[in-house]
Write a protein that holds these residues in place. Sequence first.
Motif, mmCIF file in Angstrom:
data_model
loop_
_atom_site.group_PDB
_atom_site.id
_atom_site.type_symbol
_atom_site.label_atom_id
_atom_site.label_comp_id
_atom_site.label_asym_id
_atom_site.label_seq_id
_atom_site.Cartn_x
_atom_site.Cartn_y
_atom_site.Cartn_z
ATOM 1 N N TYR A 1 -90.889 33.477 -10.482
ATOM 2 C CA TYR A 1 -91.225 32.769 -11.711
ATOM 3 C C TYR A 1 -92.323 33.485 -12.484
ATOM 4 O O TYR A 1 -93.352 33.826 -11.925
ATOM 5 C CB TYR A 1 -91.691 31.333 -11.414
ATOM 6 N N THR B 1 -93.970 32.984 -16.560
ATOM 7 C CA THR B 1 -93.844 32.163 -17.766
ATOM 8 C C THR B 1 -92.997 32.859 -18.826
ATOM 9 O O THR B 1 -92.074 32.269 -19.390
ATOM 10 C CB THR B 1 -95.235 31.881 -18.365
ATOM 11 N N GLU B 2 -93.335 34.122 -19.099
ATOM 12 C CA GLU B 2 -92.734 34.755 -20.261
ATOM 13 C C GLU B 2 -91.241 35.027 -20.105
ATOM 14 O O GLU B 2 -90.478 34.815 -21.040
ATOM 15 C CB GLU B 2 -93.511 36.034 -20.614
ATOM 16 N N MET C 1 -89.387 31.569 -19.971
ATOM 17 C CA MET C 1 -89.443 30.955 -21.288
ATOM 18 C C MET C 1 -88.398 31.561 -22.208
ATOM 19 O O MET C 1 -87.715 30.854 -22.948
ATOM 20 C CB MET C 1 -90.846 31.182 -21.833
ATOM 21 N N ASP D 1 -95.985 24.460 -16.672
ATOM 22 C CA ASP D 1 -96.298 25.768 -17.248
ATOM 23 C C ASP D 1 -95.185 26.200 -18.212
ATOM 24 O O ASP D 1 -95.430 26.556 -19.365
ATOM 25 C CB ASP D 1 -96.436 26.753 -16.075
ATOM 26 N N SER E 1 -94.734 23.756 -21.369
ATOM 27 C CA SER E 1 -95.793 23.898 -22.380
ATOM 28 C C SER E 1 -95.544 25.122 -23.252
ATOM 29 O O SER E 1 -95.771 25.096 -24.456
ATOM 30 C CB SER E 1 -97.171 24.061 -21.726
ATOM 31 N N THR F 1 -94.254 25.143 -27.411
ATOM 32 C CA THR F 1 -95.033 25.796 -28.460
ATOM 33 C C THR F 1 -94.144 26.722 -29.295
ATOM 34 O O THR F 1 -94.277 26.799 -30.505
ATOM 35 C CB THR F 1 -96.182 26.614 -27.840
ATOM 36 N N ASP F 2 -93.234 27.415 -28.644
ATOM 37 C CA ASP F 2 -92.394 28.367 -29.363
ATOM 38 C C ASP F 2 -91.272 27.714 -30.170
ATOM 39 O O ASP F 2 -90.870 28.241 -31.192
ATOM 40 C CB ASP F 2 -91.793 29.390 -28.384
ATOM 41 N N ARG G 1 -95.602 41.759 -19.191
ATOM 42 C CA ARG G 1 -97.041 41.968 -19.133
ATOM 43 C C ARG G 1 -97.656 41.458 -17.836
ATOM 44 O O ARG G 1 -98.759 41.824 -17.472
ATOM 45 C CB ARG G 1 -97.701 41.271 -20.332
ATOM 46 N N THR G 2 -96.947 40.575 -17.143
ATOM 47 C CA THR G 2 -97.473 40.101 -15.858
ATOM 48 C C THR G 2 -96.552 40.537 -14.737
ATOM 49 O O THR G 2 -95.328 40.578 -14.890
ATOM 50 C CB THR G 2 -97.579 38.561 -15.815
ATOM 51 N N LYS G 3 -97.169 40.876 -13.603
ATOM 52 C CA LYS G 3 -96.399 41.260 -12.419
ATOM 53 C C LYS G 3 -96.927 40.472 -11.234
ATOM 54 O O LYS G 3 -98.140 40.355 -11.065
ATOM 55 C CB LYS G 3 -96.596 42.754 -12.128
ATOM 56 N N VAL G 4 -96.014 39.946 -10.444
ATOM 57 C CA VAL G 4 -96.436 39.283 -9.216
ATOM 58 C C VAL G 4 -96.562 40.373 -8.154
ATOM 59 O O VAL G 4 -95.583 41.023 -7.804
ATOM 60 C CB VAL G 4 -95.410 38.219 -8.782
ATOM 61 N N LEU G 5 -97.772 40.610 -7.684
ATOM 62 C CA LEU G 5 -97.991 41.687 -6.718
ATOM 63 C C LEU G 5 -97.590 41.252 -5.319
ATOM 64 O O LEU G 5 -97.089 42.031 -4.528
ATOM 65 C CB LEU G 5 -99.462 42.115 -6.723
ATOM 66 N N LYS G 6 -97.826 39.982 -5.029
ATOM 67 C CA LYS G 6 -97.619 39.549 -3.648
ATOM 68 C C LYS G 6 -97.637 38.027 -3.587
ATOM 69 O O LYS G 6 -98.374 37.377 -4.351
ATOM 70 C CB LYS G 6 -98.793 40.085 -2.816
ATOM 71 N N ILE G 7 -96.847 37.484 -2.676
ATOM 72 C CA ILE G 7 -96.912 36.041 -2.452
ATOM 73 C C ILE G 7 -97.468 35.806 -1.060
ATOM 74 O O ILE G 7 -96.991 36.407 -0.093
ATOM 75 C CB ILE G 7 -95.530 35.386 -2.608
ATOM 76 N N LEU H 1 -99.685 20.174 -29.451
ATOM 77 C CA LEU H 1 -99.199 21.269 -30.301
ATOM 78 C C LEU H 1 -100.166 21.521 -31.456
ATOM 79 O O LEU H 1 -100.535 22.671 -31.736
ATOM 80 C CB LEU H 1 -97.803 20.917 -30.842
ATOM 81 N N PRO I 1 -101.637 26.794 -22.199
ATOM 82 C CA PRO I 1 -100.453 27.621 -22.452
ATOM 83 C C PRO I 1 -100.076 27.650 -23.929
ATOM 84 O O PRO I 1 -99.575 28.668 -24.429
ATOM 85 C CB PRO I 1 -99.354 26.927 -21.624
ATOM 86 N N THR J 1 -101.447 29.845 -15.490
ATOM 87 C CA THR J 1 -101.970 28.531 -15.094
ATOM 88 C C THR J 1 -102.215 28.502 -13.588
ATOM 89 O O THR J 1 -101.846 29.443 -12.876
ATOM 90 C CB THR J 1 -100.970 27.423 -15.472
ATOM 91 N N TYR K 1 -100.463 31.023 -2.218
ATOM 92 C CA TYR K 1 -100.820 31.502 -3.552
ATOM 93 C C TYR K 1 -100.089 32.797 -3.836
ATOM 94 O O TYR K 1 -99.553 33.427 -2.921
ATOM 95 C CB TYR K 1 -102.338 31.711 -3.675
ATOM 96 N N GLU K 2 -100.039 33.177 -5.128
ATOM 97 C CA GLU K 2 -99.478 34.478 -5.462
ATOM 98 C C GLU K 2 -100.556 35.311 -6.143
ATOM 99 O O GLU K 2 -101.422 34.780 -6.827
ATOM 100 C CB GLU K 2 -98.223 34.349 -6.330
ATOM 101 N N ILE K 3 -100.479 36.608 -5.908
ATOM 102 C CA ILE K 3 -101.425 37.515 -6.531
ATOM 103 C C ILE K 3 -100.725 38.112 -7.739
ATOM 104 O O ILE K 3 -99.654 38.713 -7.611
ATOM 105 C CB ILE K 3 -101.868 38.614 -5.545
ATOM 106 N N VAL K 4 -101.304 37.912 -8.899
ATOM 107 C CA VAL K 4 -100.645 38.313 -10.137
ATOM 108 C C VAL K 4 -101.534 39.260 -10.924
ATOM 109 O O VAL K 4 -102.739 39.048 -11.026
ATOM 110 C CB VAL K 4 -100.340 37.087 -11.026
ATOM 111 N N GLN K 5 -100.925 40.287 -11.442
ATOM 112 C CA GLN K 5 -101.654 41.204 -12.314
ATOM 113 C C GLN K 5 -101.143 41.030 -13.738
ATOM 114 O O GLN K 5 -99.955 40.849 -13.967
ATOM 115 C CB GLN K 5 -101.435 42.644 -11.864
ATOM 116 N N THR K 6 -102.079 41.075 -14.667
ATOM 117 C CA THR K 6 -101.679 40.891 -16.054
ATOM 118 C C THR K 6 -102.497 41.787 -16.962
ATOM 119 O O THR K 6 -103.531 42.317 -16.548
ATOM 120 C CB THR K 6 -101.829 39.413 -16.448
ATOM 121 N N THR K 7 -102.013 41.935 -18.188
ATOM 122 C CA THR K 7 -102.760 42.743 -19.154
ATOM 123 C C THR K 7 -103.821 41.881 -19.835
ATOM 124 O O THR K 7 -103.724 40.658 -19.851
ATOM 125 C CB THR K 7 -101.813 43.293 -20.232
#
Lengths: 340, 276
Positions: A77, A79-80, A83, A108, A111, A115-116, A195-201, B96, B134, B146, B171-177
């Motif tokens: 999962y 969001t982007e 969505m 998540d 919401s 918005t979009d 833009r987001t990557k899940v590195l690990k769960i 909104l 969001p 979130t 939990y998950e480890i997430v990288q973002t810009t």
Amino acid sequence: MSFEDYSGVWVFIEENEGKIAPVSLELLGAGRTLADKRGVELAGIIIGENVTGLSDTVFEYGADKVYVYDQPIFQLYRTESFMKALLHCSEKYKPEIILYGATSTGKDLASAVATDLPTGLTADTTELDVEEDTGLLLASRPAFGGNIMATILCKKYRPQMATVRPKVMKALQPEKGRAGQLIAEQIDIKEDDMRTKVLKIVRETTKKIRIDEADIVVAGGKGLGSEQGFELVHQLAKTLGAVVGASRDVVEAGWIEHHHQVGQTGVTVTPKIYFAIGISGAIQHIVGMKNSGMIIAINKDPDAAIFNSCHYGIVGDAFEIVPLLVKEFHKALHGEEVEV
Amino acid sequence: MLHIVACIKQVPDTKVIKMNPKTNTMDRASAPAILNPYDAHAVEEAVRLKNKYGGTVSVVTMGPPPAVKAIRKCIEIGADEGYMISDRAFAGADTLATSYALTKAINKISEIKPVDLIICGKMTIDGDTGQVGPGIARRLDIPPLTSVNKVVEMQKEDSYLVVHRKLEDGYEIVQTTLPCLLSVEKEINEVPYSSFPNMLKAARYQPVIWSVNDLEDIDRKQLGLKGSPTIVAKVWGPPKPEGGKILEGNPDEQVQQLLSVVLDKKELFAEMRGSK
Ligand SMILES: Cc1cc2nc3c(=O)[nH]c(=O)nc-3n(C[C@H](O)[C@H](O)[C@H](O)COP(=O)(O)OP(=O)(O)OC[C@H]3O[C@@H](n4cnc5c(N)ncnc54)[C@H](O)[C@@H]3O)c2cc1C
Ligand SMILES: Cc1cc2nc3c(=O)[nH]c(=O)nc-3n(C[C@H](O)[C@H](O)[C@H](O)COP(=O)(O)OP(=O)(O)OC[C@H]3O[C@@H](n4cnc5c(N)ncnc54)[C@H](O)[C@@H]3O)c2cc1C
């Protein structure tokens, strides 16, 4: 926009490691009622990788149609990406209502989608109805910390959207072999553009107790006085083969971990039997357990609010009543005497 | 240098609130207005990141004039600047319209100093939807994250952030810009008692206050009640459940009666009894 172009009730089917979240099945039940009242179709939308096979289950639980986005990009999962799929589907097929579980993923996603689109989104709904002729969704929810209930409408926008609390709606009895129309969709998203990557769960190894899955919950409150006093709750739970629940004040006092908390900011439970011991019965607690099969309250204050929400009540001191209960249940269930 | 913006809201303390049972409206006088407890964690996290990486923390709120008090509370926690948008035009906003107005305010703040990170609370304790964060992220077209319960690492130069997002069973480890927006859980940190110098600073602090006319490029149709697709149509008191049966007698008798109703649910105990 013309409302005539919009038709059908959709449920976002939340999937996790190949399993459908229980709330999605509950929403198919609730969605079926809405769709029948309106005389429209009920559809599920599944987004994931290797998820097409789940559509059978979605049909069995009441859907007429299933839209599937089955692509590697949706393996986890985000969001982007999710969505984009939902927006794509909604713009193409124009449902009048979309329901999501009020889980962290459902909230998540909803919401962002709202918005979009844009459209209105009712949060944490606990009651759903629809106006037969207009299709107006009547979504009601607790607000102000559970002190009031409010009905939220979205008159001028379509689709109308709501997130719905788990464990509030009822899933239908699955009908084996019930079939429907499967519609496979695809969108073009490149991993490089994400833009987001899940590195690990990381799954917590010590499997947390799921109090929402238990048949019997023995819950204790601040009335137990201390962490030692709260031991009584553990003893009764052990004797009955039950799990332990708690009020928020107990969790805040640090007597037990948060995933045992019952109520608005905790877990909603619907066991066959619920014990509330030394719990005053604040509305935020009640909303989390009021649909239990049998509620038993033990409180020394005859005017405690909990007595308005129970099936059986004992006005008495927990330190006197609970040890007796442990002793008697032990005898009845395990055939032996215990020292309490 | 980093610029972190925390979004904060002043709310009635719903724990002590009294409701008028006839109208189901809040008796505002009964409920002190406080900084939304979840937002205190958002501000604290911003301050911790500032202390670690250097930079500035701004807070922003949309609310009526008394909400200045909530901004002062954030200055106590360690925020550097406070901004407030306050105008009748914002009244009656749903999530909104709220995210629209806040986005316009954040755009104006980033003209003063570009924003790298926005932090929101998980939810408020009055509207408690959790939808505003969001919403802002989508409007700014930055990634929303979130359920964040830990910030692991932040690199402005390479423009990335690594966080933990809470899952049901881990939990998950997430990288973002960067820039991006986080909605944080309350277990992300503990908010310590305010330091004396911060309290002094807060007492005298005057935030920047903007009205709708101060915001650029704004479409008034998207503000307040007018810009809100959702309408609160009806408000009522939560259903009063009917009281149950109070078991009579001395403790032994009460316990015996309870035992018989519980054990009547045979299916629940079949296995236990079988194993004896
Ligand atoms: C936004 C918000 C969200 C909330 N979410 C939750 C939630 O998810 N879950 C939740 O539980 N609460 C929640 N609360 C808190 C809730 O309002 C109450 O404060 C809380 O439930 C009270 O906990 P309690 O009943 O254990 O304690 P108390 O209210 O202190 O009650 C203790 C009870 O024990 C009884 N008692 C004392 N001694 C004995 C004895 N020896 N034997 C028997 N009885 C005894 C007393 O008569 C009293 O009724 C929330 C509040 C807010 C504002
Ligand atoms: C009874 C009732 C029910 C409602 N139900 C809904 C509903 O179902 N759907 C809906 O869209 N609206 C609803 N609203 C309107 C909603 O409460 C308002 O839009 C409110 O301004 C923002 O939503 P929230 O309080 O839920 O914030 P949340 O989305 O819970 O807040 C999350 C975070 O966003 C930030 N934030 C929120 N508000 C502000 C602010 N004013 N200034 C700065 N930062 C902020 C904070 O960081 C906060 O922690 C309802 C209002 C009432 C009175």
